[in-house]
Design a protein around this motif. Structure first.
Motif, PDB file in Angstrom:
ATOM      1  N   GLY A   1       0.801  -1.222   0.000  1.00 33.93           N
ATOM      2  CA  GLY A   1       0.000   0.000   0.000  1.00 33.93           C
ATOM      3  C   GLY A   1       0.829   1.266   0.000  1.00 33.93           C
ATOM      4  N   ASP A   2       2.115   1.205   0.390  1.00 36.39           N
ATOM      5  CA  ASP A   2       2.978   2.386   0.352  1.00 36.39           C
ATOM      6  C   ASP A   2       3.186   2.819  -1.093  1.00 36.39           C
ATOM      7  OD1 ASP A   2       3.232   2.462   3.055  1.00 36.39           O
ATOM      8  OD2 ASP A   2       5.179   1.459   3.134  1.00 36.39           O
ATOM      9  N   GLN A   3       3.281   4.153  -1.274  1.00 36.29           N
ATOM     10  CA  GLN A   3       3.513   4.715  -2.599  1.00 36.29           C
ATOM     11  C   GLN A   3       5.006   5.017  -2.729  1.00 36.29           C
ATOM     12  OE1 GLN A   3       0.828   8.053  -3.022  1.00 36.29           O
ATOM     13  NE2 GLN A   3      -0.846   6.728  -3.676  1.00 36.29           N
ATOM     14  N   LEU A   4       5.691   4.143  -3.406  1.00 32.66           N
ATOM     15  CA  LEU A   4       7.138   4.228  -3.530  1.00 32.66           C
ATOM     16  C   LEU A   4       7.526   5.191  -4.648  1.00 32.66           C
ATOM     17  CD1 LEU A   4       9.982   2.963  -2.809  1.00 32.66           C
ATOM     18  CD2 LEU A   4       9.553   1.411  -4.735  1.00 32.66           C
ATOM     19  N   VAL A   5       8.467   6.089  -4.354  1.00 28.69           N
ATOM     20  CA  VAL A   5       8.982   6.998  -5.369  1.00 28.69           C
ATOM     21  C   VAL A   5      10.023   6.248  -6.188  1.00 28.69           C
ATOM     22  CG1 VAL A   5      10.216   9.153  -5.814  1.00 28.69           C
ATOM     23  CG2 VAL A   5       8.573   9.028  -3.934  1.00 28.69           C
ATOM     24  N   THR A   6       9.815   6.199  -7.505  1.00 31.58           N
ATOM     25  CA  THR A   6      10.753   5.513  -8.391  1.00 31.58           C
ATOM     26  C   THR A   6      11.554   6.529  -9.203  1.00 31.58           C
ATOM     27  OG1 THR A   6       8.951   5.253 -10.009  1.00 31.58           O
ATOM     28  CG2 THR A   6       9.382   3.410  -8.516  1.00 31.58           C
ATOM     29  N   GLU A   7      10.921   7.177 -10.184  1.00 30.09           N
ATOM     30  CA  GLU A   7      11.603   8.202 -10.958  1.00 30.09           C
ATOM     31  C   GLU A   7      11.681   9.491 -10.149  1.00 30.09           C
ATOM     32  OE1 GLU A   7      13.014   7.616 -13.729  1.00 30.09           O
ATOM     33  OE2 GLU A   7      12.184   5.624 -14.159  1.00 30.09           O
ATOM     34  N   GLY A   8      12.891  10.081 -10.113  1.00 30.69           N
ATOM     35  CA  GLY A   8      13.080  11.336  -9.393  1.00 30.69           C
ATOM     36  C   GLY A   8      13.524  11.159  -7.966  1.00 30.69           C
ATOM     37  N   ALA A   9      13.764   9.939  -7.530  1.00 26.69           N
ATOM     38  CA  ALA A   9      14.154   9.699  -6.137  1.00 26.69           C
ATOM     39  C   ALA A   9      15.503  10.319  -5.809  1.00 26.69           C
ATOM     40  CB  ALA A   9      14.180   8.197  -5.860  1.00 26.69           C
ATOM     41  N   SER A  10      16.370  10.427  -6.807  1.00 30.02           N
ATOM     42  CA  SER A  10      17.702  10.983  -6.549  1.00 30.02           C
ATOM     43  C   SER A  10      17.693  12.511  -6.474  1.00 30.02           C
ATOM     44  CB  SER A  10      18.672  10.525  -7.643  1.00 30.02           C
ATOM     45  OG  SER A  10      18.223  10.940  -8.926  1.00 30.02           O
ATOM     46  N   ASP A  11      16.566  13.134  -6.811  1.00 33.43           N
ATOM     47  CA  ASP A  11      16.500  14.604  -6.833  1.00 33.43           C
ATOM     48  C   ASP A  11      15.801  15.181  -5.609  1.00 33.43           C
ATOM     49  OD1 ASP A  11      17.702  14.510  -9.351  1.00 33.43           O
ATOM     50  OD2 ASP A  11      15.765  14.344 -10.361  1.00 33.43           O
ATOM     51  N   ILE A  12      15.420  14.363  -4.664  1.00 32.37           N
ATOM     52  CA  ILE A  12      14.653  14.857  -3.516  1.00 32.37           C
ATOM     53  C   ILE A  12      15.347  14.492  -2.217  1.00 32.37           C
ATOM     54  CG2 ILE A  12      12.424  14.780  -4.725  1.00 32.37           C
ATOM     55  CD1 ILE A  12      11.877  12.112  -3.414  1.00 32.37           C
ATOM     56  N   GLU A  13      14.905  15.148  -1.152  1.00 30.53           N
ATOM     57  CA  GLU A  13      15.377  14.866   0.192  1.00 30.53           C
ATOM     58  C   GLU A  13      14.180  14.699   1.110  1.00 30.53           C
ATOM     59  OE1 GLU A  13      18.069  17.856   1.445  1.00 30.53           O
ATOM     60  OE2 GLU A  13      19.598  17.399  -0.061  1.00 30.53           O
TER      61      GLU A  13
END
Length: 364
Positions: free
Chosen positions: A344-356
């Motif tokens: 059920g968790d919404q995993l960040v795939t694309e763009g994960a390296s650009d966020i904190e």
């Protein structure tokens, strides 16, 4: 903003100029005021910058985490072999006098393939048979006399022993004669035979290879490190590149002993009957050494790594949330997650390296 700060400072300096002071004390006072003003400027700039950054929103792609089946495979190279792949040799040296089969011919077990010269032995057998026939006649006459109570028991026993000896000699000579024949030990197809009439055949060197192509298997060696996870019954995917063929089956045999030289153990996989498969073809084996039906699996590209361990980002109501995870095995770009995230968790795939952690995100 800086101008507003410096104007009072200038007014203060002007006021101070009307009151003569010691130059050194005045310089020290001005440096103190300058340091305080610089600290205020730095603080205000940081506050203004953070307000600007807090409004930044990063576009990301997400994947809803769901339990799924996962398997990890070991990839090995093996070869196809026939379950019945033997070479028939003569058991005695001799000259080939007759050939009754040829390459490509299907033969049955026990079928005569080649005859070697045994002419001298035939004569010996004929003499032994004649002697056995005479011994049989003498024994029968002596038996008839003995039945009529004529003659002695010793004479009867001598005639009986002579017959038994003669028959055993004939049997031994016939068995010796079979050593001059090459017969098929299995049912199959003659795969190789380069024999010619008049050729001198030798045991262990002159033979006929016979293969049962209807009973094939794949053989491979598995490294010792997988001894605890690769066993008989494991699922295996087999790819035969030269035949453009593949199939999924199970390991039919896994050896328990480790080869001391190669530090590996043998596995075998029986193959179905297929006309495209031949012995000694190269086969690629993908053996499932681990599987789980309800695993939490995520793409490898979504995992970030740091000195503290692996972590991912999940969408927490439009905000990126950093979650530390514990990973298991990885196969084909997918990694099993043992702990840290759930279904059920919404995993960040694309763009994960650009966020904190704490950044605002928008699902694109």
């Amino acid at each position: 903003m800086k101008k507003l700060i410096y104007i009072p400072a200038l007014a203060l300096l002007a006021a101070c100029s009307n009151k003569p002071k010691d130059k050194a004390a005045e310089l020290a006072e001005l440096k103190k005021q300058q340091a305080e003003l610089n600290a205020k400027v730095t603080s205000l700039e940081a506050q203004i910058g953070s307000k600007t950054d807090s409004g930044k929103v990063t576009d990301v792609s997400i994947l809803e985490v769901k339990p799924t089946s996962f398997a990890n495979y070991i990839q090995l190279q093996g070869k196809i072999d026939a379950e019945d792949n033997v070479t028939a040799y003569p058991q005695s040296p001799g000259t080939i006098t007759a050939i009754y089969a040829k390459a490509g011919q299907h033969v049955k077990r026990g079928q005569l393939l080649v005859q070697l010269d045994n002419a001298v032995l035939k004569q010996t057998i004929a003499q032994a048979e004649a002697q056995a026939s005479l011994s049989r006649t003498l024994f029968q006459r002596q038996k008839n006399l003995w039945d009529q109570k004529i003659g002695t028991e010793v004479q009867f026993l001598q005639a009986q022993t002579a017959l038994q000896t003669a028959e055993k000699q004939v049997a031994a000579l016939r068995q010796q004669s079979n050593l001059y024949r090459i017969v098929s030990p299995i049912s199959g197809t003659i795969d190789q035979m380069d024999l010619k009439l008049g050729q001198a055949a030798q045991p262990g060197t002159t033979g006929i290879r016979i293969v049962n192509a209807d009973n094939l298997k794949v053989k491979a060696d598995v490294p010792e490190s997988y001894a605890g996870s690769v066993n008989t019954g494991n699922t295996v995917k087999i790819l035969i590149p030269d035949a453009s063929d593949s199939l999924t089956t199970r390991i039919s045999f896994a050896a328990k002993a480790i080869d001391p030289t190669s530090r590996s153990f043998a596995v075998e996989v029986k193959l179905p009957v297929r006309s495209t498969l031949r012995p000694n073809m190269t086969a690629i084996l993908k053996i499932a050494d681990y599987s789980k039906s309800d695993a939490i699996v995520i793409p490898v590209k979504a995992i970030q790594r740091s000195e503290d361990g692996d972590y991912v980002y999940i969408n927490n109501g439009g905000t990126a949330k950093k979650v530390v995870i514990k990973t298991g095995k990885t196969y084909a770009g997918q990694t099993e997650v043992l702990s840290g995230i759930k279904a059920g968790d919404q995993l960040v795939t694309e763009g994960a390296s650009d966020i904190e952690d704490g950044d605002k995100i928008k699902v694109s």
